[in-house]
Scaffold this active site. Structure first.
Site, PDB file in Angstrom:
ATOM      1  N   ASP A 127      73.564 -56.150  48.314  1.00 38.80           N
ATOM      2  CA  ASP A 127      74.049 -54.849  48.777  1.00 38.80           C
ATOM      3  C   ASP A 127      74.697 -55.026  50.151  1.00 38.80           C
ATOM      4  O   ASP A 127      75.882 -55.340  50.243  1.00 38.80           O
ATOM      5  CB  ASP A 127      72.876 -53.868  48.796  1.00 38.80           C
ATOM      6  CG  ASP A 127      73.288 -52.487  49.242  1.00 38.80           C
ATOM      7  OD1 ASP A 127      74.454 -52.124  49.035  1.00 38.80           O
ATOM      8  OD2 ASP A 127      72.452 -51.756  49.812  1.00 38.80           O
ATOM      9  N   TYR A 176      67.069 -49.993  38.020  1.00 39.36           N
ATOM     10  CA  TYR A 176      66.554 -51.147  37.295  1.00 39.36           C
ATOM     11  C   TYR A 176      65.422 -50.716  36.367  1.00 39.36           C
ATOM     12  O   TYR A 176      64.677 -49.787  36.690  1.00 39.36           O
ATOM     13  CB  TYR A 176      66.078 -52.214  38.297  1.00 39.36           C
ATOM     14  CG  TYR A 176      67.244 -52.898  38.973  1.00 39.36           C
ATOM     15  CD1 TYR A 176      67.966 -53.867  38.289  1.00 39.36           C
ATOM     16  CD2 TYR A 176      67.654 -52.532  40.250  1.00 39.36           C
ATOM     17  CE1 TYR A 176      69.070 -54.475  38.880  1.00 39.36           C
ATOM     18  CE2 TYR A 176      68.757 -53.137  40.848  1.00 39.36           C
ATOM     19  CZ  TYR A 176      69.449 -54.107  40.158  1.00 39.36           C
ATOM     20  OH  TYR A 176      70.545 -54.710  40.717  1.00 39.36           O
TER      21      TYR A 176
HETATM   22  P1  G4P Z   1      70.811 -57.615  50.438  1.00 36.10           P
HETATM   23  O1  G4P Z   1      70.775 -58.539  51.630  1.00 36.10           O
HETATM   24  O2  G4P Z   1      70.279 -58.301  49.211  1.00 36.10           O
HETATM   25  O3  G4P Z   1      72.149 -57.001  50.227  1.00 36.10           O
HETATM   26  O4  G4P Z   1      69.755 -56.490  50.641  1.00 36.10           O
HETATM   27  P2  G4P Z   1      69.716 -55.210  51.589  1.00 36.10           P
HETATM   28  O5  G4P Z   1      68.986 -55.609  52.807  1.00 36.10           O
HETATM   29  O6  G4P Z   1      71.067 -54.618  51.736  1.00 36.10           O
HETATM   30  O7  G4P Z   1      68.840 -54.257  50.683  1.00 36.10           O
HETATM   31  C1  G4P Z   1      67.817 -53.442  51.163  1.00 36.10           C
HETATM   32  C2  G4P Z   1      66.918 -53.003  50.017  1.00 36.10           C
HETATM   33  O8  G4P Z   1      67.617 -52.061  49.197  1.00 36.10           O
HETATM   34  C3  G4P Z   1      66.472 -54.125  49.086  1.00 36.10           C
HETATM   35  O9  G4P Z   1      65.185 -53.830  48.626  1.00 36.10           O
HETATM   36  C4  G4P Z   1      67.427 -53.976  47.895  1.00 36.10           C
HETATM   37  O10 G4P Z   1      66.847 -54.517  46.737  1.00 36.10           O
HETATM   38  C5  G4P Z   1      67.532 -52.455  47.828  1.00 36.10           C
HETATM   39  N1  G4P Z   1      68.720 -51.975  47.123  1.00 36.10           N
HETATM   40  C6  G4P Z   1      69.995 -51.971  47.586  1.00 36.10           C
HETATM   41  N2  G4P Z   1      70.818 -51.427  46.693  1.00 36.10           N
HETATM   42  C7  G4P Z   1      70.068 -51.056  45.623  1.00 36.10           C
HETATM   43  C8  G4P Z   1      70.356 -50.429  44.367  1.00 36.10           C
HETATM   44  O11 G4P Z   1      71.494 -50.071  44.053  1.00 36.10           O
HETATM   45  N3  G4P Z   1      69.306 -50.211  43.539  1.00 36.10           N
HETATM   46  C9  G4P Z   1      68.035 -50.565  43.853  1.00 36.10           C
HETATM   47  N4  G4P Z   1      67.070 -50.302  42.972  1.00 36.10           N
HETATM   48  N5  G4P Z   1      67.707 -51.179  45.031  1.00 36.10           N
HETATM   49  C10 G4P Z   1      68.729 -51.415  45.895  1.00 36.10           C
HETATM   50  P3  G4P Z   1      63.902 -54.424  49.284  1.00 36.10           P
HETATM   51  O12 G4P Z   1      63.729 -53.798  50.628  1.00 36.10           O
HETATM   52  O13 G4P Z   1      63.994 -55.909  49.227  1.00 36.10           O
HETATM   53  O14 G4P Z   1      62.785 -53.903  48.356  1.00 36.10           O
HETATM   54  P4  G4P Z   1      62.494 -54.222  46.814  1.00 36.10           P
HETATM   55  O15 G4P Z   1      62.880 -52.991  46.085  1.00 36.10           O
HETATM   56  O16 G4P Z   1      63.311 -55.413  46.392  1.00 36.10           O
HETATM   57  O17 G4P Z   1      61.040 -54.484  46.825  1.00 36.10           O
END
Ligand code: G4P
Ligand code: MG
Length: 179
Positions: free
Chosen positions: A98, A154
């Protein structure tokens, strides 16, 4: 279409395609590193095609006082990381690219343990201006699908998986393409 919805079947196929590209690209993986929690299920699916051990890491955007911050930090890391990673060919797996900030942070942290190489595989890459950058040391970057900058639902987030699958199917045009 306001959101993307992918079924487990969709994701399994995307993972298989990713694995095919990783192998065709000549990348030989020693260890898979999954970024939790979104990367856990994709990493496990990938192991069906690239049978290597999976190590898990967790990155968060809140500090010790549970306050949101702009900078990611490690909340879960690899035990004896230097021993596990030095000289290894890492395949880093996450569900979605993202902002790229988490991915960049994670690659840099892994690099500090002197692996032989790092390849990055994500299911979905949002085509947008990225705040993070893929460090040049990354020898291969692959996304299963390049998508528009919309929210992705998802299957593992679904409370009702049958409803999720119905909505995913309904959002496809009769030709099988997404609207
Ligand atoms: P990146 O470096 O991979 O681009 O990650 P980024 O920090 O931008 O993403 C922040 C959080 O937002 C991540 O979750 C990512 O999985 C989640 N995210 C971003 N876009 C989407 C989307 O379209 N759908 C969903 N379902 N999630 C999204 P995280 O903080 O790692 O938490 P987790 O959900 O993986 O546990
Ligand atoms: Mg994630």
């Amino acid at each position: 279409m306001d959101k993307y919805r992918f079924t487990y079947q969709d994701i399994h196929r995307t993972v298989r395609d990713l694995a095919d590209h990783i192998v065709a690209g000549g990348y030989e993986t020693d260890v898979i590193v999954a970024i939790g929690s979104g990367g856990f299920i994709p990493a496990r699916m990938l192991r069906t095609f690239i049978n290597r051990p999976i190590l898990a890491v967790g990155i968060a955007y809140y500090d010790q006082n549970n306050q949101p911050t702009d900078n990611p930090r490690k909340v879960q890391w690899i035990e004896e990381a230097e021993r596990e990673l030095r000289g290894k060919r890492i395949l880093l797996v996450d569900e979605v690219d993202d902002s790229r900030v988490t991915l960049e942070y994670c690659v840099r942290e892994l690099m500090s343990h002197h692996p032989a190489s790092i390849a990055v595989a994500v299911l979905h890459n949002k085509l947008k201006e990225k705040r993070g950058a893929m460090p040049p040391a990354v020898s291969m970057y692959l996304s299963g699908l390049d998508i528009e900058d919309k929210w992705v639902c998802y299957p593992w987030d679904a409370k009702d998986i049958d409803e999720h699958d119905r909505e995913a199917t309904n959002s496809r045009s009769p030709s099988g393409d997404r609207d």
